[in-house]
Write an enzyme that holds these catalytic residues in place. Sequence first.
Site, mmCIF file in Angstrom:
data_model
loop_
_atom_site.group_PDB
_atom_site.id
_atom_site.type_symbol
_atom_site.label_atom_id
_atom_site.label_comp_id
_atom_site.label_asym_id
_atom_site.label_seq_id
_atom_site.Cartn_x
_atom_site.Cartn_y
_atom_site.Cartn_z
ATOM 1 N N THR A 96 0.887 -1.224 0.159
ATOM 2 C CA THR A 96 0.103 0.043 0.006
ATOM 3 C C THR A 96 1.229 1.174 -0.103
ATOM 4 O O THR A 96 1.850 1.638 0.994
ATOM 5 C CB THR A 96 -0.996 -0.037 1.294
ATOM 6 O OG1 THR A 96 -1.925 -1.060 1.266
ATOM 7 C CG2 THR A 96 -1.769 1.214 1.199
ATOM 8 N N LYS A 169 -7.421 0.979 -2.766
ATOM 9 C CA LYS A 169 -6.882 0.736 -1.441
ATOM 10 C C LYS A 169 -6.775 1.569 -0.397
ATOM 11 O O LYS A 169 -7.391 1.445 0.775
ATOM 12 C CB LYS A 169 -5.483 0.076 -1.570
ATOM 13 C CG LYS A 169 -4.738 -0.336 0.036
ATOM 14 C CD LYS A 169 -5.765 -1.675 0.538
ATOM 15 C CE LYS A 169 -5.239 -1.799 1.942
ATOM 16 N NZ LYS A 169 -3.752 -2.311 1.879
ATOM 17 N N LYS A 237 0.571 4.658 8.771
ATOM 18 C CA LYS A 237 1.065 5.182 7.206
ATOM 19 C C LYS A 237 0.104 5.074 6.144
ATOM 20 O O LYS A 237 -0.213 6.119 5.285
ATOM 21 C CB LYS A 237 2.132 4.023 6.692
ATOM 22 C CG LYS A 237 2.799 4.398 5.419
ATOM 23 C CD LYS A 237 2.231 3.402 4.325
ATOM 24 C CE LYS A 237 2.357 1.965 4.566
ATOM 25 N NZ LYS A 237 1.621 1.195 3.509
#
Length: 288
Positions: A96, A169, A237
């Site tokens: 990701t 995502k 993150k």
Amino acid sequence: MKITWIGTGIMGKAMLNRLASHGHIIHAYNRTYEKMNDLNHPNILKFRSIKDAVKDTNIIMTMVGYPSDVLDIYLNDEYGIFNYVSSEQICIDFTTSSPNFAVQLANNSKGIKVLDAPVTGGDIGALNGTLSIMVGGDFETFKKVESILKILGNKINYFGSAGKGQHAKLFNQILVAVNTFATAEVLNYCKKNNVDIEAAYKVFDKTIGNNWQLKNNGIKMLSSDLKPGFYIKHFIKDLKLVKENENDYLYGLNEILKLYQDFANQNELVNELGTQSIYELLKNIGEK
């Protein structure tokens, strides 16, 4: 087929082991070689350099921690993937990462086909081959590797040009953030009001508020299982990546990110816990 796999964390190990168990030869590489000591399948060969790992393979698959790691392993002047692969090989990044970075990699000057293909489903999905995989990049390249992706996931979705898989995502991570927090909050509510949790779960299962986090991470929360299926540090993150693309109106995500950051700032070890551990923070807030 011969596949290079770079990055052997929780998800990476589960995914490459699944490919090996389906008969593919895996060239495995991790920056810390010792983290591959438990890779024992006969179809897995371990390498100490990216240069050797990518030699004579058809596909290079990467699953690393942060967007900066993605750029490093692909573009580093000394050991980056693009130094050693040809335009006949296909690269798939499952990390990701930043949609902008995905576009940058796909537009490389060597004509190497790169797909961004982040996944969701956690370590359970990786082990069972039930991941959702969101793909961006050249469509013909996607069709060439679709059968391989189906070994890893049972929901393969193509979203369009480079970077679109990463965007998909990130919108998923907004849902994960809200549902994980809502699960922790509702279980804390039940606990503080002495509601029978078993009875509550029978209700949850029949309501429109039911969701994956409630069914899976809710059980971990109640049993104080803090082991990571997905690390808090990686979740923070991801949520920061969402904010890089859209910020002003993401009220719920901004608040949840702040809670996770406050939690992580309490102790650096918190970063190594699973995302469900946010329940511990809410319990402590409620007890003050």
